[in-house]
Write a protein that holds these residues in place. Structure first.
Motif, PDB file in Angstrom:
ATOM      1  N   ALA A  92      30.051   1.414  -2.883  1.00 55.26           N
ATOM      2  CA  ALA A  92      30.665   0.912  -1.850  1.00 55.26           C
ATOM      3  C   ALA A  92      31.712   2.005  -1.233  1.00 55.26           C
ATOM      4  CB  ALA A  92      31.803  -0.731  -2.000  1.00 55.26           C
ATOM      5  N   TYR A  93      32.267   2.661  -1.607  1.00 50.05           N
ATOM      6  CA  TYR A  93      33.559   3.646  -0.840  1.00 50.05           C
ATOM      7  C   TYR A  93      32.704   4.299  -0.169  1.00 50.05           C
ATOM      8  CZ  TYR A  93      35.816   8.188  -0.526  1.00 50.05           C
ATOM      9  OH  TYR A  93      36.440   9.417   0.342  1.00 50.05           O
ATOM     10  N   TYR A  94      31.175   5.476  -0.598  1.00 51.31           N
ATOM     11  CA  TYR A  94      30.226   5.505   0.423  1.00 51.31           C
ATOM     12  C   TYR A  94      30.092   4.838   1.506  1.00 51.31           C
ATOM     13  CZ  TYR A  94      26.288   7.571   1.421  1.00 51.31           C
ATOM     14  OH  TYR A  94      24.406   8.461   2.376  1.00 51.31           O
ATOM     15  N   GLU A  95      28.923   3.135   1.582  1.00 48.71           N
ATOM     16  CA  GLU A  95      28.915   3.037   2.198  1.00 48.71           C
ATOM     17  C   GLU A  95      30.617   2.884   3.348  1.00 48.71           C
ATOM     18  OE1 GLU A  95      26.385   2.262   3.205  1.00 48.71           O
ATOM     19  OE2 GLU A  95      25.185   2.700   1.833  1.00 48.71           O
ATOM     20  N   SER A  96      31.262   2.661   3.089  1.00 42.69           N
ATOM     21  CA  SER A  96      32.096   2.468   3.992  1.00 42.69           C
ATOM     22  C   SER A  96      32.588   3.853   4.777  1.00 42.69           C
ATOM     23  CB  SER A  96      33.939   2.709   2.477  1.00 42.69           C
ATOM     24  OG  SER A  96      34.053   3.717   2.438  1.00 42.69           O
ATOM     25  N   LEU A  97      32.447   4.474   4.552  1.00 46.70           N
ATOM     26  CA  LEU A  97      32.448   5.745   5.214  1.00 46.70           C
ATOM     27  C   LEU A  97      31.694   5.993   6.335  1.00 46.70           C
ATOM     28  CD1 LEU A  97      32.497   8.698   2.297  1.00 46.70           C
ATOM     29  CD2 LEU A  97      34.542   7.695   3.410  1.00 46.70           C
ATOM     30  N   GLU A  98      31.057   4.945   6.412  1.00 53.71           N
ATOM     31  CA  GLU A  98      29.342   4.324   7.565  1.00 53.71           C
ATOM     32  C   GLU A  98      30.507   3.186   8.630  1.00 53.71           C
ATOM     33  OE1 GLU A  98      24.970   5.133   8.233  1.00 53.71           O
ATOM     34  OE2 GLU A  98      25.553   5.095   6.709  1.00 53.71           O
ATOM     35  N   VAL A 102      33.096  -3.023   4.077  1.00 53.91           N
ATOM     36  CA  VAL A 102      32.018  -3.513   2.878  1.00 53.91           C
ATOM     37  C   VAL A 102      32.625  -3.923   1.970  1.00 53.91           C
ATOM     38  CG1 VAL A 102      30.524  -1.675   2.081  1.00 53.91           C
ATOM     39  CG2 VAL A 102      30.464  -1.331   4.179  1.00 53.91           C
ATOM     40  N   LEU A 103      34.343  -3.781   1.916  1.00 56.73           N
ATOM     41  CA  LEU A 103      34.875  -4.503   0.997  1.00 56.73           C
ATOM     42  C   LEU A 103      34.621  -5.533   0.604  1.00 56.73           C
ATOM     43  CD1 LEU A 103      37.880  -2.319   1.410  1.00 56.73           C
ATOM     44  CD2 LEU A 103      35.940  -1.692  -0.472  1.00 56.73           C
ATOM     45  N   LEU A 104      34.484  -5.920   1.818  1.00 56.67           N
ATOM     46  CA  LEU A 104      34.011  -8.255   2.005  1.00 56.67           C
ATOM     47  C   LEU A 104      32.791  -7.926   1.139  1.00 56.67           C
ATOM     48  CD1 LEU A 104      34.508  -8.670   5.905  1.00 56.67           C
ATOM     49  CD2 LEU A 104      36.456  -9.425   3.412  1.00 56.67           C
ATOM     50  N   GLY A 105      31.709  -6.912   1.503  1.00 52.41           N
ATOM     51  CA  GLY A 105      30.119  -7.491   0.273  1.00 52.41           C
ATOM     52  C   GLY A 105      30.488  -7.152  -0.954  1.00 52.41           C
ATOM     53  N   LEU A 106      31.236  -6.773  -1.597  1.00 57.21           N
ATOM     54  CA  LEU A 106      31.890  -5.754  -2.944  1.00 57.21           C
ATOM     55  C   LEU A 106      32.713  -6.689  -3.121  1.00 57.21           C
ATOM     56  CD1 LEU A 106      32.228  -4.187  -5.125  1.00 57.21           C
ATOM     57  CD2 LEU A 106      34.191  -2.891  -4.420  1.00 57.21           C
TER      58      LEU A 106
END
Length: 386
Positions: free
Chosen positions: A353-359, A364-368
């Motif tokens: 989630a942290y990696y995808e949030s950079l992009e 992305v945190l909603l998916g988590l």
């Protein structure tokens, strides 16, 4: 059936039983959704490797030392998990009537772990070699073999440590606990008497109010203590609150993950009692959360003392600690009988989630959050329906 294949057969039977126990709708979502996520992750990694190919190609240190070191750590963790599963099956109570010696049980467990290790080593060779081909390094096969050798070394070391002290259980649990070194802790007894009584002692498999001294717990405590002292010293040396605050947060969640055990949520004894899932879950989290906060308060106080103007950092770390603890509590409740799987899944989910949030940003945190809500729903349904 030959006794050497007994543990392997039992593990395979457990896997088939678990798959048959999943409803067809859930299995379809698992296969389709998991397949899409895996395909997306693989494509993302391939594009990232291709994008940084020139940098990675020139960084020979990565392929010579860092990649083998990472695979060695991975082999150590996976070897520990596989060895514990095989050891639990080899020493299962229902196997005691069989005329199996300790050597035969150890040999059966070793065969099962070896099958896991060989399969995983082949996967490591394939993935590392494929990464080398994408980056176009000079000798991808040699790099893959180095990584596989390091993986096998870590896996073998974990297997040896887990199976070397294998003992046939002959004493009742109470006598086994009584023979282990430990001490009574009155504070633990007072805190664990809340309804349902002694739930954390049950979760930790400890006699009521007694703490047992085990080498893994002592090593983990020393490691966390050393990290805390070093981070606090770095804050005092640099007059910055960030090192101590970061150590407080990471150490706090590590203590919580080490202390939380949720296997009573799968026990019919607790499930048939007049206790709801949320109440039992919160009761199991009570003492681990207290230990986490106590550990957090020490370096966090040092951070505020070093840099009083940075108190918002400590407040933010407190909120982050509670959020991470609650998130891991859901993972632990879902993987109630497999704490190592819960820890690995939680770390991988947070890291991805942290990696995808950079992009893609914080959306992305909603998916988590959706994943955590789904795990909570599934854990609650299992508690109610078995």
């Amino acid at each position: 059936m030959h006794h050497d294949r007994l543990v392997l057969y039992l593990l395979w039977t457990d896997l088939r039983t678990a798959l048959r126990g999943i409803r067809k709708g859930d299995l379809a979502w698992l296969v389709l959704g998991g397949g899409v996520l895996v395909a997306y992750g693989i494509a993302d990694i391939v594009f990232a490797l291709a994008g940084y190919a020139e940098t990675l190609r020139n960084a020979r240190l990565i392929w010579t030392f860092e990649a083998p070191a990472a695979t060695a750590v991975l082999g150590l963790l996976l070897g520990l998990a596989a060895s514990r599963m095989a050891r639990a099956k080899a020493l299962a109570p229902f196997l005691r009537p069989l005329p199996l010696s300790l050597v035969a049980r150890r040999r059966a467990a070793l065969l099962a772990v070896s099958c896991f290790g060989i399969s995983l080593a082949v996967i490591v060779v394939g993935l590392t070699g494929l990464a080398g081909l994408i980056v176009a390094i000079d000798d991808p096969l040699a790099s893959a073999l180095r990584a596989a050798a390091a993986f096998v070394s870590g896996f073998a070391a974990a297997t040896f440590c887990a199976l070397a002290d294998m003992r046939t259980p002959v004493d009742p649990p109470a006598l086994a606990h009584a023979s282990q070194p430990g001490f009574h802790l009155p504070v633990l007894g007072r805190l664990d008497r809340a309804t349902p009584r002694w739930l954390n002692a049950w979760a930790w498999r400890l006699p009521a109010g007694r703490v047992l001294l085990a080498v893994p717990w002592i090593v983990a405590g020393l490691a966390l203590g050393i990290v805390m002292v070093l981070a606090t010293g770095a804050s005092f040396a640099t007059r910055q609150a960030v090192p101590a605050a970061a150590a407080a947060t990471i150490g706090g969640i590590a203590v919580f993950m080490l202390a939380l055990r949720c296997h009573p949520l799968r026990s019919p004894v607790l499930r048939t009692a007049p206790i709801g899932f949320t109440r039992a879950w919160l009761r199991l989290m009570r003492l681990p959360l207290l230990l986490s906060v106590v550990f957090f308060s020490l370096p966090a106080s040092a951070a505020v003392a070093v840099q009083p103007s940075a108190w918002p950092i400590s407040v933010g770390c407190v909120l982050m600690l509670f959020i991470l603890n609650a998130a891991y509590g859901v993972f632990a409740a879902y993987f109630a009988t497999a704490p190592l799987t819960a820890a690995l899944s939680f770390v991988l989910a947070i890291a991805y989630a942290y990696y995808e949030s950079l992009e893609y940003g914080r959306t992305v945190l909603l998916g988590l959050a959706g994943l955590i809500a789904l795990l909570w729903h599934q854990a609650r349904r299992r508690y109610r329906n078995g």
